[in-house]
Motif scaffolding. Sequence first.
Motif, PDB file in Angstrom:
ATOM      1  N   GLU A 176       0.820  -1.207   0.000  1.00 23.22           N
ATOM      2  CA  GLU A 176       0.000   0.000   0.000  1.00 23.22           C
ATOM      3  C   GLU A 176       0.860   1.266   0.000  1.00 23.22           C
ATOM      4  N   SER A 177       2.022   1.215   0.655  1.00 27.43           N
ATOM      5  CA  SER A 177       2.920   2.355   0.630  1.00 27.43           C
ATOM      6  C   SER A 177       3.459   2.594  -0.775  1.00 27.43           C
ATOM      7  N   ILE A 178       3.793   1.520  -1.490  1.00 28.91           N
ATOM      8  CA  ILE A 178       4.241   1.660  -2.875  1.00 28.91           C
ATOM      9  C   ILE A 178       3.157   2.330  -3.707  1.00 28.91           C
ATOM     10  N   LEU A 179       1.927   1.858  -3.554  1.00 27.90           N
ATOM     11  CA  LEU A 179       0.817   2.425  -4.317  1.00 27.90           C
ATOM     12  C   LEU A 179       0.576   3.877  -3.932  1.00 27.90           C
ATOM     13  N   ASN A 180       0.723   4.210  -2.661  1.00 27.01           N
ATOM     14  CA  ASN A 180       0.558   5.607  -2.231  1.00 27.01           C
ATOM     15  C   ASN A 180       1.593   6.505  -2.886  1.00 27.01           C
ATOM     16  N   GLN A 181       2.830   6.018  -2.986  1.00 27.44           N
ATOM     17  CA  GLN A 181       3.871   6.799  -3.656  1.00 27.44           C
ATOM     18  C   GLN A 181       3.543   6.977  -5.131  1.00 27.44           C
ATOM     19  N   MET A 182       3.149   5.899  -5.776  1.00 27.98           N
ATOM     20  CA  MET A 182       2.804   5.980  -7.191  1.00 27.98           C
ATOM     21  C   MET A 182       1.623   6.906  -7.419  1.00 27.98           C
ATOM     22  N   GLU A 183       0.640   6.861  -6.519  1.00 27.53           N
ATOM     23  CA  GLU A 183      -0.569   7.668  -6.695  1.00 27.53           C
ATOM     24  C   GLU A 183      -0.277   9.161  -6.590  1.00 27.53           C
ATOM     25  N   CYS A 184       0.823   9.539  -5.940  1.00 20.81           N
ATOM     26  CA  CYS A 184       1.217  10.952  -5.935  1.00 20.81           C
ATOM     27  C   CYS A 184       1.481  11.452  -7.345  1.00 20.81           C
ATOM     28  N   HIS A 185       1.920  10.553  -8.223  1.00 22.72           N
ATOM     29  CA  HIS A 185       2.229  10.923  -9.610  1.00 22.72           C
ATOM     30  C   HIS A 185       0.987  10.737 -10.482  1.00 22.72           C
ATOM     31  N   ARG A 186      -0.032  11.521 -10.204  1.00 21.06           N
ATOM     32  CA  ARG A 186      -1.316  11.339 -10.874  1.00 21.06           C
ATOM     33  C   ARG A 186      -1.222  11.599 -12.371  1.00 21.06           C
ATOM     34  N   CYS A 187      -0.434  12.592 -12.773  1.00 19.36           N
ATOM     35  CA  CYS A 187      -0.363  12.902 -14.199  1.00 19.36           C
ATOM     36  C   CYS A 187       0.262  11.760 -14.988  1.00 19.36           C
ATOM     37  N   GLN A 188       1.031  10.915 -14.313  1.00 17.54           N
ATOM     38  CA  GLN A 188       1.652   9.783 -14.995  1.00 17.54           C
ATOM     39  C   GLN A 188       0.773   8.547 -14.957  1.00 17.54           C
ATOM     40  N   PHE A 189       0.391   8.140 -13.757  1.00 18.85           N
ATOM     41  CA  PHE A 189      -0.304   6.865 -13.635  1.00 18.85           C
ATOM     42  C   PHE A 189      -1.793   6.954 -13.951  1.00 18.85           C
ATOM     43  N   TYR A 190      -2.369   8.148 -13.883  1.00 15.70           N
ATOM     44  CA  TYR A 190      -3.791   8.281 -14.161  1.00 15.70           C
ATOM     45  C   TYR A 190      -4.089   9.032 -15.457  1.00 15.70           C
ATOM     46  N   ASP A 191      -3.045   9.572 -16.107  1.00 16.26           N
ATOM     47  CA  ASP A 191      -3.215  10.240 -17.402  1.00 16.26           C
ATOM     48  C   ASP A 191      -2.331   9.596 -18.468  1.00 16.26           C
ATOM     49  N   TRP A 192      -1.025   9.759 -18.291  1.00 17.35           N
ATOM     50  CA  TRP A 192      -0.079   9.370 -19.327  1.00 17.35           C
ATOM     51  C   TRP A 192      -0.023   7.864 -19.553  1.00 17.35           C
ATOM     52  N   LEU A 193       0.038   7.080 -18.478  1.00 15.76           N
ATOM     53  CA  LEU A 193       0.130   5.634 -18.642  1.00 15.76           C
ATOM     54  C   LEU A 193      -1.095   5.054 -19.353  1.00 15.76           C
ATOM     55  N   PRO A 194      -2.330   5.397 -18.938  1.00 12.15           N
ATOM     56  CA  PRO A 194      -3.473   4.900 -19.705  1.00 12.15           C
ATOM     57  C   PRO A 194      -3.428   5.316 -21.178  1.00 12.15           C
ATOM     58  N   TYR A 195      -2.931   6.529 -21.444  1.00 11.15           N
ATOM     59  CA  TYR A 195      -2.819   6.989 -22.832  1.00 11.15           C
ATOM     60  C   TYR A 195      -1.838   6.119 -23.610  1.00 11.15           C
ATOM     61  N   THR A 196      -0.663   5.833 -23.023  1.00  9.37           N
ATOM     62  CA  THR A 196       0.321   5.013 -23.729  1.00  9.37           C
ATOM     63  C   THR A 196      -0.166   3.588 -23.936  1.00  9.37           C
ATOM     64  N   MET A 197      -1.114   3.147 -23.101  1.00  9.43           N
ATOM     65  CA  MET A 197      -1.678   1.803 -23.224  1.00  9.43           C
ATOM     66  C   MET A 197      -2.962   1.792 -24.045  1.00  9.43           C
ATOM     67  N   CYS A 198      -3.312   2.973 -24.618  1.00 10.85           N
ATOM     68  CA  CYS A 198      -4.543   3.127 -25.409  1.00 10.85           C
ATOM     69  C   CYS A 198      -5.782   2.758 -24.592  1.00 10.85           C
ATOM     70  N   GLN A 199      -5.754   3.108 -23.297  1.00 16.75           N
ATOM     71  CA  GLN A 199      -6.867   2.811 -22.401  1.00 16.75           C
ATOM     72  C   GLN A 199      -7.506   4.068 -21.833  1.00 16.75           C
ATOM     73  N   GLU A 200      -7.144   5.234 -22.362  1.00 22.18           N
ATOM     74  CA  GLU A 200      -7.624   6.471 -21.740  1.00 22.18           C
ATOM     75  C   GLU A 200      -9.146   6.594 -21.773  1.00 22.18           C
ATOM     76  N   ASN A 201      -9.796   6.036 -22.773  1.00 26.59           N
ATOM     77  CA  ASN A 201     -11.265   6.157 -22.868  1.00 26.59           C
ATOM     78  C   ASN A 201     -11.987   5.212 -21.914  1.00 26.59           C
ATOM     79  N   GLN A 202     -11.299   4.186 -21.445  1.00 26.98           N
ATOM     80  CA  GLN A 202     -11.908   3.241 -20.502  1.00 26.98           C
ATOM     81  C   GLN A 202     -11.413   3.449 -19.076  1.00 26.98           C
ATOM     82  N   PHE A 203     -10.575   4.468 -18.850  1.00 31.63           N
ATOM     83  CA  PHE A 203      -9.988   4.641 -17.537  1.00 31.63           C
ATOM     84  C   PHE A 203     -11.042   5.097 -16.530  1.00 31.63           C
ATOM     85  N   PRO A 204     -11.072   4.536 -15.310  1.00 30.72           N
ATOM     86  CA  PRO A 204     -12.089   4.903 -14.323  1.00 30.72           C
ATOM     87  C   PRO A 204     -12.023   6.388 -13.965  1.00 30.72           C
TER      88      PRO A 204
END
Length: 273
Positions: A176-204
């Motif tokens: 959970e600590s790892i995920l908390n650290q990653m979640e701080c980088h919202r522009c990467q894990f919640y924007d850029w990464l879904p885009y690079t995976m072609c999943q931005e339209n299905q992202f929650p």
Amino acid sequence: MANPLRILVIGAHPDDCEIKAGGVTALYRAAGHRVKYVSVTNGEAGHHRLQPAELAATRKAETEAVARLMGIEYEVLENRDGRLLPTLDARFGIIRVIRQFQPDLILTHRPNDYHPDHRATSTLVCDAAYMVIVPHIVPEVPALRVNPTIAYLSDHFQRPVPFAPAVVVDVEPVLESILNQMECHRCQFYDWLPYTMCQENQFPVDPVGQRAWLKKFYCDFNGPLADRYRDMIIKTYGEERGRKIRYIEAFEPCEYGSPLTEANQKRLFPMLP
């Protein structure tokens, strides 16, 4: 703690340290050791909507959130994202960082990696390794007397040689600590990464769904590592626990720093049993 370890994690971009060493960082911090993350570039390239200046500022703020969360130092260097080269100026910058922090252990990328910035970062750290003890190089910062130990972060690339860890660490207790650290980088894990995976339209769009997506991504990303090095895990943690461990971080010795040996592994990785 009377003599805390000083651990320096050097990644190419904001978020590289977290995804590869966020678990050991949580374990080091829980035991009172000092950790510093360094991003060698400013992260200005990794987005499909935000312009470089805005993105660099956003990512700097995200690193500051990680620093507050974990109680660590976090430095972002001014090298441009996607344009990093192992130049003399960049090497001297890494030498300054290493000397100023005086680490016992440095963790960084391997020289063979999918991203040119990762490869350049590895080269810069390796090229700085011996030079940190040479007083006439970067003379404005006092030279170290002892070359720090350097270890590589894990990857799955096979050529020219596959990753060969000497240390494996169970990080499932701090998932959970790892995920908390990653979640701080919202522009990467919640924007850029879904885009690079072609999943931005299905992202929650809801926070609970986003967190679940992040956890699945990390577990899918990290999970194969434990099965790949199961024998080493069992050797480290014993048969019963070793068979059950699902998520690890693994580290390969770099030949250019002070040796990572069986004798000093337990001191540098005190979370090992």
